[in-house]
Design a protein around this motif. Structure first.
Motif, PDB file in Angstrom:
ATOM      1  N   ILE A   5      11.082  10.145  -9.646  1.00 37.83           N
ATOM      2  CA  ILE A   5      11.935   9.184  -8.966  1.00 37.83           C
ATOM      3  C   ILE A   5      11.273   7.820  -9.060  1.00 37.83           C
ATOM      4  N   ASN A   6      11.996   6.853  -9.584  1.00 33.18           N
ATOM      5  CA  ASN A   6      11.487   5.484  -9.676  1.00 33.18           C
ATOM      6  C   ASN A   6      11.692   4.822  -8.306  1.00 33.18           C
ATOM      7  N   LEU A   7      10.797   5.138  -7.390  1.00 31.21           N
ATOM      8  CA  LEU A   7      10.928   4.698  -6.004  1.00 31.21           C
ATOM      9  C   LEU A   7      10.406   3.276  -5.824  1.00 31.21           C
ATOM     10  N   ILE A   8      11.118   2.500  -5.022  1.00 27.89           N
ATOM     11  CA  ILE A   8      10.656   1.168  -4.643  1.00 27.89           C
ATOM     12  C   ILE A   8      10.123   1.248  -3.222  1.00 27.89           C
ATOM     13  N   LYS A   9       8.813   1.145  -3.077  1.00 29.27           N
ATOM     14  CA  LYS A   9       8.179   1.245  -1.764  1.00 29.27           C
ATOM     15  C   LYS A   9       8.366  -0.057  -0.982  1.00 29.27           C
ATOM     16  N   ALA A  41       1.806  -3.870   0.462  1.00 26.41           N
ATOM     17  CA  ALA A  41       2.383  -4.184  -0.855  1.00 26.41           C
ATOM     18  C   ALA A  41       3.720  -3.470  -0.983  1.00 26.41           C
ATOM     19  N   GLU A  42       4.535  -3.941  -1.914  1.00 22.22           N
ATOM     20  CA  GLU A  42       5.828  -3.322  -2.157  1.00 22.22           C
ATOM     21  C   GLU A  42       6.035  -3.159  -3.658  1.00 22.22           C
ATOM     22  N   GLY A  43       7.085  -2.399  -3.989  1.00 19.42           N
ATOM     23  CA  GLY A  43       7.424  -2.317  -5.397  1.00 19.42           C
ATOM     24  C   GLY A  43       7.419  -0.916  -5.971  1.00 19.42           C
ATOM     25  N   VAL A  44       7.292  -0.847  -7.282  1.00 19.34           N
ATOM     26  CA  VAL A  44       7.461   0.389  -8.049  1.00 19.34           C
ATOM     27  C   VAL A  44       6.374   1.408  -7.725  1.00 19.34           C
ATOM     28  N   LEU A  45       6.817   2.603  -7.290  1.00 17.20           N
ATOM     29  CA  LEU A  45       5.905   3.706  -7.000  1.00 17.20           C
ATOM     30  C   LEU A  45       6.557   5.000  -7.491  1.00 17.20           C
ATOM     31  N   PRO A  46       6.407   5.330  -8.788  1.00 12.97           N
ATOM     32  CA  PRO A  46       7.014   6.557  -9.296  1.00 12.97           C
ATOM     33  C   PRO A  46       6.503   7.783  -8.541  1.00 12.97           C
ATOM     34  N   ILE A  47       7.437   8.632  -8.123  1.00 11.11           N
ATOM     35  CA  ILE A  47       7.114   9.849  -7.383  1.00 11.11           C
ATOM     36  C   ILE A  47       7.476  11.052  -8.239  1.00 11.11           C
ATOM     37  N   CYS A  48       6.513  11.937  -8.443  1.00 10.63           N
ATOM     38  CA  CYS A  48       6.741  13.139  -9.249  1.00 10.63           C
ATOM     39  C   CYS A  48       7.072  14.320  -8.341  1.00 10.63           C
ATOM     40  N   PHE A 199       8.826   2.366 -15.950  1.00 14.41           N
ATOM     41  CA  PHE A 199       9.492   2.265 -14.658  1.00 14.41           C
ATOM     42  C   PHE A 199       9.432   0.821 -14.175  1.00 14.41           C
ATOM     43  N   ASN A 200      10.598   0.217 -13.964  1.00 17.72           N
ATOM     44  CA  ASN A 200      10.603  -1.167 -13.513  1.00 17.72           C
ATOM     45  C   ASN A 200      11.450  -1.320 -12.250  1.00 17.72           C
ATOM     46  N   ILE A 201      11.259  -2.439 -11.585  1.00 18.18           N
ATOM     47  CA  ILE A 201      11.824  -2.617 -10.246  1.00 18.18           C
ATOM     48  C   ILE A 201      13.348  -2.728 -10.262  1.00 18.18           C
ATOM     49  N   LYS A 202      13.909  -3.250 -11.332  1.00 20.92           N
ATOM     50  CA  LYS A 202      15.373  -3.440 -11.351  1.00 20.92           C
ATOM     51  C   LYS A 202      16.121  -2.122 -11.483  1.00 20.92           C
ATOM     52  N   ASP A 203      15.453  -1.076 -12.000  1.00 22.39           N
ATOM     53  CA  ASP A 203      16.107   0.224 -12.163  1.00 22.39           C
ATOM     54  C   ASP A 203      15.731   1.216 -11.070  1.00 22.39           C
ATOM     55  N   GLY A 204      14.922   0.779 -10.101  1.00 22.62           N
ATOM     56  CA  GLY A 204      14.446   1.691  -9.069  1.00 22.62           C
ATOM     57  C   GLY A 204      15.407   1.843  -7.901  1.00 22.62           C
ATOM     58  N   ILE A 205      15.054   2.764  -7.010  1.00 21.29           N
ATOM     59  CA  ILE A 205      15.830   3.009  -5.797  1.00 21.29           C
ATOM     60  C   ILE A 205      14.928   2.779  -4.584  1.00 21.29           C
ATOM     61  N   CYS A 206      15.378   1.951  -3.666  1.00 16.21           N
ATOM     62  CA  CYS A 206      14.593   1.684  -2.456  1.00 16.21           C
ATOM     63  C   CYS A 206      14.498   2.958  -1.622  1.00 16.21           C
ATOM     64  N   MET A 207      13.325   3.193  -1.049  1.00 16.60           N
ATOM     65  CA  MET A 207      13.124   4.411  -0.273  1.00 16.60           C
ATOM     66  C   MET A 207      14.145   4.528   0.853  1.00 16.60           C
TER      67      MET A 207
END
Length: 291
Positions: A5-9, A41-48, A199-207
């Motif tokens: 999951i391309n998570l945005i923390k 901090a915020e931003g891209v945090l891929p979750i496996c 994984f980039n921020i524009k394609d991620g999903i906010c938690m």
């Protein structure tokens, strides 16, 4: 559910809290993140999730991109605003050109000393745990690479910039080192990770927007997440050998010409993704079996 999951923390929570949230809404125990982001901090945090936890190490090797803001003239023990102020300096003699010259010194292959307030371990103990006890130990400098620093905006005492860097880079330490180079100190005030490999921020999903109802819409397959590695296809005979852990030195294992010390995505005749294999010393063997 096996994927990434391309998570945005968001700001204000730990990376561990993000993992706990994914466990809660999926009911899956095997969940892990791919590189800590500090709570503020915020931003891209891929979750496996599920079997994808086996490829965390591969994703952690990705280059990273950050947007950072720091303040000149102040030093804290954590190198950011969460810490206690240790020193304050007069920055009235600092010019924009001096700041630009300093920043440019840190582009390329450099050595960086990690901060004490970090998740690195010494004899099994996290450095930040030692730091909280008032203990500071010597940290060896590590080789990192700053590929570029761009979009620099200077409004003294504040500086904002975009940093593209290798794994293992501490942006807090980069800000601190720039301040040290200028002789007036610096402390990071804001940090956003905008990319982690593909994984980039524009394609991620906010938690905060992720729920048990929509999470399947945001699962990225393991082979898609690993598409930086070239793909090879093997027949059923060789796929069985590889899945049984056999090291194959037959050049007919695949039609593609294999390169030494290169990882490959491996597929069988049915185009099922088997996992990641490594060609080394003239032989091919699975490194991570994922089927």
């Amino acid at each position: 559910m096996n994927g990434i999951i391309n998570l945005i923390k968001p700001k204000g929570i730990s990376s561990f809290k993000c993992v706990s949230y994914i466990k809660k809404i999926t009911g899956i125990k095997k969940v892990g993140h791919t590189g800590t982001l500090d709570p503020e901090a915020e931003g891209v945090l891929p979750i496996c999730v599920g079997k994808a936890t086996k490829i965390i190490d591969f994703i952690m090797t990705n280059n990273k991109e950050y947007e950072v803001r720091f303040k000149l003239g102040v030093v804290t023990d954590t190198y950011d605003l969460e810490g206690s102020v240790l020193k304050e300096y007069d920055y009235s003699n600092i010019t924009e050109q001096m700041i630009m010259n300093s920043i440019n010194k840190f582009v390329g292959d450099i050595k960086q000393v990690p901060p004490m307030y970090s998740a690195l371990k010494k004899n099994g103990v996290r450095l930040y745990e030692l730091a909280r006890q008032g203990i500071e130990i010597e940290r060896p400098a590590r080789d990192i690479k700053i590929y570029s620093i761009s979009d620099i905006n200077i409004d003294i005492p504040y500086v904002t910039m975009k940093v593209n860097c290798s794994k293992g880079t501490y942006i807090r330490s980069l800000c601190y080192d720039i301040g040290e180079d200028l002789g007036i100190g610096a402390t990071m005030t804001d940090l956003k990770r905008t990319a982690n490999g593909k994984f980039n921020i524009k394609d991620g999903i906010c938690m905060n927007d992720l729920t048990s109802e929509n999470i399947n819409d945001y699962i990225i397959s393991m082979d898609e997440a690993l598409n930086v590695f070239p793909a090879i296809y093997v027949d059923n005979y060789f796929s069985k050998l590889l899945m049984n852990g056999v090291k194959v030195n037959n050049p007919k294992i695949t039609k593609e010409k294999l390169k030494e010390d290169v990882f490959y995505r491996v597929y069988n005749e049915s185009s099922d993704f088997i996992g990641i294999g490594l060609y080394k010393n003239g032989a091919f063997k699975m490194d991570k079996l994922l089927l």
